[in-house]
Design an enzyme around this catalytic site. Structure first.
Site, PDB file in Angstrom:
ATOM      1  N   HIS A  53       0.155   1.963 -13.156  1.00  0.00           N
ATOM      2  CA  HIS A  53       0.891   0.839 -13.748  1.00  0.00           C
ATOM      3  C   HIS A  53       2.363   1.211 -13.883  1.00  0.00           C
ATOM      4  O   HIS A  53       2.680   2.298 -14.378  1.00  0.00           O
ATOM      5  CB  HIS A  53       0.309   0.496 -15.125  1.00  0.00           C
ATOM      6  CG  HIS A  53       0.966  -0.676 -15.773  1.00  0.00           C
ATOM      7  ND1 HIS A  53       0.732  -1.977 -15.363  1.00  0.00           N
ATOM      8  CD2 HIS A  53       1.866  -0.755 -16.784  1.00  0.00           C
ATOM      9  CE1 HIS A  53       1.450  -2.801 -16.109  1.00  0.00           C
ATOM     10  NE2 HIS A  53       2.144  -2.096 -16.971  1.00  0.00           N
ATOM     11  N   ARG A  88      -5.925  -8.044  -9.155  1.00  0.00           N
ATOM     12  CA  ARG A  88      -6.978  -8.758  -9.884  1.00  0.00           C
ATOM     13  C   ARG A  88      -7.530  -7.875 -10.996  1.00  0.00           C
ATOM     14  O   ARG A  88      -7.592  -6.654 -10.859  1.00  0.00           O
ATOM     15  CB  ARG A  88      -8.114  -9.167  -8.941  1.00  0.00           C
ATOM     16  CG  ARG A  88      -7.715 -10.185  -7.919  1.00  0.00           C
ATOM     17  CD  ARG A  88      -8.853 -10.515  -6.956  1.00  0.00           C
ATOM     18  NE  ARG A  88      -8.412 -11.525  -6.035  1.00  0.00           N
ATOM     19  CZ  ARG A  88      -8.512 -12.841  -6.253  1.00  0.00           C
ATOM     20  NH1 ARG A  88      -9.092 -13.277  -7.355  1.00  0.00           N
ATOM     21  NH2 ARG A  88      -8.064 -13.717  -5.375  1.00  0.00           N
ATOM     22  N   GLY A 114       0.767  -1.230   0.000  1.00  0.00           N
ATOM     23  CA  GLY A 114       0.000   0.000   0.000  1.00  0.00           C
ATOM     24  C   GLY A 114       0.800   1.282   0.000  1.00  0.00           C
ATOM     25  O   GLY A 114       0.342   2.292   0.530  1.00  0.00           O
TER      26      GLY A 114
END
Length: 203
Positions: free
Chosen positions: A111, A93, A13
């Protein structure tokens, strides 16, 4: 009006922390993280949420017969927290179509590569193994493809001859921590408009 943000996580995180810090500093105004949702019970991101008084929720995918049922439960949590914006911050996911349709152009992903190159997992290693001289990171809206949604922001990182893949990943992460909060701020301030594949920044 306050923008309610839900952050989906699977790991440590650090990108979640960057958004928390930028909300608390006032860089991102009129926004709050309403809930952090993880598919991993011991994800450190949940502890980060608790430290800042943010609701944390673990939804165990193994408790559900299908991805549809799992995401149906997630949708209930999102609705219960009046979610306006979803951030994928190390969430491992793929998002299902129903969730994407319900929150079209309101799901943002970070990303660690310069899309459209090096999609999917281990993007930094992919780029390093390919021998690129420049890599970086991308913030984009999520669509039905894998890392194919409209691009909001990108930052470049030079690949040094002395780099290992881990060195490169560490420098990319620094830029991730800068551009994800910037993208959130632009969204909250209503300065992003999606026109086809293009994200227009409104002054």
């Amino acid at each position: 009006m306050t923008t309610n943000i839900a952050v989906l996580v699977s790991g440590r995180g650090s990108n979640l922390q960057s958004v928390i810090d930028n909300i608390e500093s006032g860089y991102i105004r009129d926004a709050r993280i309403a809930v952090v949702i993880s598919d991993v019970g011991d994800a450190y991101a949940l502890e980060r949420a608790r430290k800042h008084g943010i609701t944390d929720v673990f939804i165990d995918p193994s408790d559900y017969a299908s991805k549809h049922e799992y995401e149906k439960e997630m949708m209930e949590v999102l609705k219960d927290n009046d979610t306006d914006l979803i951030l994928l911050a190390g969430y491992m996911r793929l998002i299902g179509k129903e969730l994407i349709v319900a929150y079209r152009n309101r799901i943002i992903n970070i990303h660690p590569a310069l899309l459209p190159s090096f999609k999917g997992l281990h993007a930094q290693q992919q780029a390093f193994d390919y021998g690129v001289k420049v890599s970086g990171c991308t913030v984009h809206f999520v669509d039905e493809g894998m890392d194919t949604g409209p691009i909001i922001l990108q930052r470049c990182v030079t690949v040094l001859d002395t780099d290992t893949a881990d060195d490169l990943a560490a420098r990319i992460l620094i830029e991730e921590h800068r551009i994800l909060p910037e993208a959130v701020r632009l969204f909250v301030e209503g300065k992003l408009k999606v026109e086809g594949r293009i994200v227009v920044h409104i002054n």
